[in-house]
Design an enzyme around this catalytic site. Structure first.
Site, PDB file in Angstrom:
ATOM      1  N   GLU A  95       0.903  -1.204  -0.165  1.00 41.22           N
ATOM      2  CA  GLU A  95      -0.130   0.076   0.052  1.00 41.22           C
ATOM      3  C   GLU A  95       0.780   1.299  -0.016  1.00 41.22           C
ATOM      4  OE1 GLU A  95      -4.259  -1.504   1.604  1.00 41.22           O
ATOM      5  OE2 GLU A  95      -2.571  -1.041   3.398  1.00 41.22           O
TER       6      GLU A  95
ATOM      7  N   CYS B 257       3.586   8.420   1.243  1.00 40.82           N
ATOM      8  CA  CYS B 257       4.139   7.551   2.393  1.00 40.82           C
ATOM      9  C   CYS B 257       4.290   5.984   1.652  1.00 40.82           C
ATOM     10  CB  CYS B 257       2.855   7.243   3.384  1.00 40.82           C
ATOM     11  SG  CYS B 257       3.577   5.989   4.764  1.00 40.82           S
TER      12      CYS B 257
ATOM     13  N   CYS C  76       6.229  -7.342   7.378  1.00 39.02           N
ATOM     14  CA  CYS C  76       7.291  -6.772   8.214  1.00 39.02           C
ATOM     15  C   CYS C  76       7.842  -7.988   9.155  1.00 39.02           C
ATOM     16  CB  CYS C  76       6.983  -5.561   9.091  1.00 39.02           C
ATOM     17  SG  CYS C  76       8.237  -4.719   9.982  1.00 39.02           S
TER      18      CYS C  76
ATOM     19  N   CYS D 213       5.782  -5.064  16.169  1.00 39.53           N
ATOM     20  CA  CYS D 213       5.382  -3.960  17.236  1.00 39.53           C
ATOM     21  C   CYS D 213       3.816  -4.307  17.551  1.00 39.53           C
ATOM     22  CB  CYS D 213       5.698  -2.793  16.459  1.00 39.53           C
ATOM     23  SG  CYS D 213       7.323  -2.557  16.168  1.00 39.53           S
TER      24      CYS D 213
ATOM     25  N   CYS E 106       0.836  -2.123  15.669  1.00 38.01           N
ATOM     26  CA  CYS E 106       0.772  -1.945  14.244  1.00 38.01           C
ATOM     27  C   CYS E 106       0.346  -3.079  13.210  1.00 38.01           C
ATOM     28  CB  CYS E 106       2.353  -1.940  13.720  1.00 38.01           C
ATOM     29  SG  CYS E 106       2.762  -1.486  11.972  1.00 38.01           S
TER      30      CYS E 106
ATOM     31  N   CYS F  46      -1.591   5.938   9.553  1.00 35.74           N
ATOM     32  CA  CYS F  46      -0.491   5.248  10.200  1.00 35.74           C
ATOM     33  C   CYS F  46      -0.691   3.809  10.848  1.00 35.74           C
ATOM     34  CB  CYS F  46       0.402   6.235  11.285  1.00 35.74           C
ATOM     35  SG  CYS F  46       0.663   7.707  10.793  1.00 35.74           S
TER      36      CYS F  46
HETATM   37  N1  SAH Z   1       8.929   0.218  10.055  1.00 41.17           N
HETATM   38  C1  SAH Z   1       9.034   1.672  10.375  1.00 41.17           C
HETATM   39  C2  SAH Z   1       8.272   2.394   9.516  1.00 41.17           C
HETATM   40  C3  SAH Z   1       6.784   2.102   9.148  1.00 41.17           C
HETATM   41  S1  SAH Z   1       5.754   2.442  10.472  1.00 41.17           S
HETATM   42  C4  SAH Z   1       8.775   2.022  11.631  1.00 41.17           C
HETATM   43  O1  SAH Z   1       8.555   1.304  12.452  1.00 41.17           O
HETATM   44  O2  SAH Z   1       9.477   3.136  12.060  1.00 41.17           O
HETATM   45  C5  SAH Z   1       5.459   4.208  10.400  1.00 41.17           C
HETATM   46  C6  SAH Z   1       5.013   4.763  11.828  1.00 41.17           C
HETATM   47  O3  SAH Z   1       3.489   4.444  12.371  1.00 41.17           O
HETATM   48  C7  SAH Z   1       6.096   4.389  13.060  1.00 41.17           C
HETATM   49  O4  SAH Z   1       6.136   5.413  13.777  1.00 41.17           O
HETATM   50  C8  SAH Z   1       4.954   3.351  13.656  1.00 41.17           C
HETATM   51  O5  SAH Z   1       5.347   3.217  15.052  1.00 41.17           O
HETATM   52  C9  SAH Z   1       3.659   4.052  13.440  1.00 41.17           C
HETATM   53  N2  SAH Z   1       2.527   3.166  13.800  1.00 41.17           N
HETATM   54  C10 SAH Z   1       2.402   1.882  13.708  1.00 41.17           C
HETATM   55  N3  SAH Z   1       1.194   1.448  13.865  1.00 41.17           N
HETATM   56  C11 SAH Z   1       0.369   2.433  14.290  1.00 41.17           C
HETATM   57  C12 SAH Z   1      -0.807   2.700  14.756  1.00 41.17           C
HETATM   58  N4  SAH Z   1      -1.826   1.736  14.763  1.00 41.17           N
HETATM   59  N5  SAH Z   1      -1.160   3.817  15.033  1.00 41.17           N
HETATM   60  C13 SAH Z   1      -0.333   4.891  14.972  1.00 41.17           C
HETATM   61  N6  SAH Z   1       0.829   4.885  14.492  1.00 41.17           N
HETATM   62  C14 SAH Z   1       1.488   3.853  14.106  1.00 41.17           C
HETATM   63 FE1  SF4 Z   2       7.424  -3.078  11.268  1.00 46.81          FE
HETATM   64 FE2  SF4 Z   2       5.158  -1.762  12.034  1.00 46.81          FE
HETATM   65 FE3  SF4 Z   2       6.970  -2.187  13.869  1.00 46.81          FE
HETATM   66 FE4  SF4 Z   2       7.445  -0.536  11.657  1.00 46.81          FE
HETATM   67  S1  SF4 Z   2       5.923  -0.307  13.213  1.00 46.81           S
HETATM   68  S2  SF4 Z   2       9.032  -2.080  12.384  1.00 46.81           S
HETATM   69  S3  SF4 Z   2       6.041  -1.512  10.004  1.00 46.81           S
HETATM   70  S4  SF4 Z   2       5.843  -3.832  12.750  1.00 46.81           S
END
Ligand code: SAH
Ligand code: SF4
Length: 393
Positions: free
Chosen positions: A116, A129, A136, A140, A143, A370
């Site tokens: 996406e 973006c 991934c 996290c 996420c 995000c």
């Molecule tokens: N993998 C990289 C980039 C992708 S995530 C990273 O983790 O930085 C981009 C941003 O969105 C990161 O700061 C991530 O922590 C945040 N993010 C992920 N899931 C989210 C959610 N459900 N609500 C708000 N921000 C989120």
């Molecule tokens: Fe991967 Fe999502 Fe963690 Fe970024 S925030 S490292 S995309 S699992």
């Protein structure tokens, strides 16, 4: 093209990745590799640099995909090029437009995988973006992408191709004779904040960003490109040296105990190691400040004590703290912090002398905000053991 195996370390691509029909896609080749490809297809070495420059401009300045339209090349040469090469972007499978103008594209890459891409228009800029991996390897907890089984790293062509499909859709390739700076750019900024961990796909991300920054093509300033990492410490210095873009870090917690749970890569590179790498970044990359991303999770990381600890931890690092209200997704184990809580947290940071903008969720109605990205084709949920093994944890 064969799938690139996933390891935390860099994997080199075959020198010239070929499609099933034997043709090479020129999108994503660095300038030296483009020259090499032209020579391999019979271009005399003496002409190769000039031909590569001409092609580069057609591909990245004009957005041209048809060799036949490249009128400053001899007809016979255009035919030779078409025999050996293609200029191919990922296929746009669907496009959704949010009530707030955010656009989400689902694009298909080779192997039938989907990623996406999200375009976010704002008053003074337009941010794209982009994704660096299908899924991934990290997990996290907040996420949505982290629940998706990782399929593979994107190639440089697939990464830069995301920018090209957005420019196609925004109709933003300049017409012949028209400078690219005559009107404000609709696509003015890039954030590597889509699916995947960009620093686990370092070389492809680097090559793609070099192409995006090249002044004779897409020509985006390195100051308008932000790479977000969850904290792959050994690759941070390399990012400064070899890309030099802005850096954002998914910080999200102020103690190792909490960060271990939210951002599991913390078990490998804990907060102190991460902060050391971040301290060195602005000078090494000649960039101004680091963006600390901090997702606001109710009752988990959002207390006033957290805000005060955060300020202590980042002391001495030129920084901006971007507070992200948690965006929900089906089955998510967290809730968004209350608005007053977020404001109180922001206030403590602001009073300590840091900018603390609260990121307005965009495109929530189309699941484009995000952390909400996850392609429907790859719903398999990976096991925690597999994820940890993949990530070398
Ligand atoms: N993998 C990289 C980039 C992708 S995530 C990273 O983790 O930085 C981009 C941003 O969105 C990161 O700061 C991530 O922590 C945040 N993010 C992920 N899931 C989210 C959610 N459900 N609500 C708000 N921000 C989120
Ligand atoms: Fe991967 Fe999502 Fe963690 Fe970024 S925030 S490292 S995309 S699992």
């Amino acid at each position: 093209m064969t799938d690139t195996p996933i390891t935390p370390d860099v994997t080199a691509l075959p020198r010239l990745p070929k499609r099933a029909d034997g043709k090479v896609n020129l999108v994503g080749l660095t300038r030296p590799r483009l020259r090499e490809a032209l020579i391999a297809a019979g271009t005399p070495e003496k002409q190769a640099k000039m031909r590569a420059d001409q092609l580069w401009q057609w591909i990245y300045q004009r957005g041209e995909a048809d060799f036949a339209a490249m009128t400053n090349l001899a007809k016979a040469y255009r035919a030779t090029l078409a025999e050996h090469f293609v200029i191919e972007r990922p296929e746009v499978v669907s496009k959704q437009v949010s009530a707030d103008g955010t656009r989400k594209y689902l694009v298909r890459i080779s192997g039938g995988h989907e990623v996406e891409v999200v375009y976010i228009p704002e008053e003074d800029r337009g941010t794209l973006c982009i994704s660096s991996q299908v899924g991934c390897t990290l997990t996290c907890s907040f996420c949505h992408t982290g629940t998706q089984k990782l399929v593979r790293n994107l190639t440089a062509g697939e990464i830069v191709g995301q920018i090209m499909v957005a420019r196609d859709d925004l109709d933003e390739w300049p017409n012949p004779g028209e400078g690219s700076d005559l009107r404000p750019r609709l696509l003015s900024n890039i954030v590597l904040m889509g699916m995947g961990e960009p620093l686990y796909n370092f070389e492809n991300v680097r090559d793609a960003m070099k192409i995006a920054m090249d002044p004779e093509g897409i020509s985006l300033s390195r100051r308008r490109i932000t790479l977000s990492t969850s904290g792959v410490v050994p690759e941070i210095a390399r990012t400064a040296q070899e890309i030099g873009c802005q850096l954002a870090v998914s910080f999200h917690a102020t103690t190792d105990e909490v960060r271990d749970k939210l951002v599991p890569i913390n078990r490998k590179w804990p907060i102190a190691a991460l902060l050391d790498a971040l301290r060195a970044y602005p000078k090494a990359s000649n960039s101004e400040r680091i963006t600390f991303e901090y997702v606001m999770l109710k009752g988990v990381n959002d207390s006033d004590a957290d805000a005060r600890r955060l300020v202590q931890l980042i002391r001495g690092i030129p920084a901006k703290i971007n507070l992200i209200p948690f965006n929900e997704w089906p089955g998510a184990p967290h809730e968004r912090s209350d608005w007053e809580r977020i404001e109180s947290f922001a206030d403590i940071i602001y009073k300590a002398g840091y900018a603390s903008p609260i990121r307005t969720p965009r495109g929530e109605d189309i699941m484009a905000a995000c952390g909400q990205l996850k392609s429907a084709t790859e719903r398999a949920r990976k096991s925690r053991a597999q994820v940890e093994a993949d990530a070398g944890l």
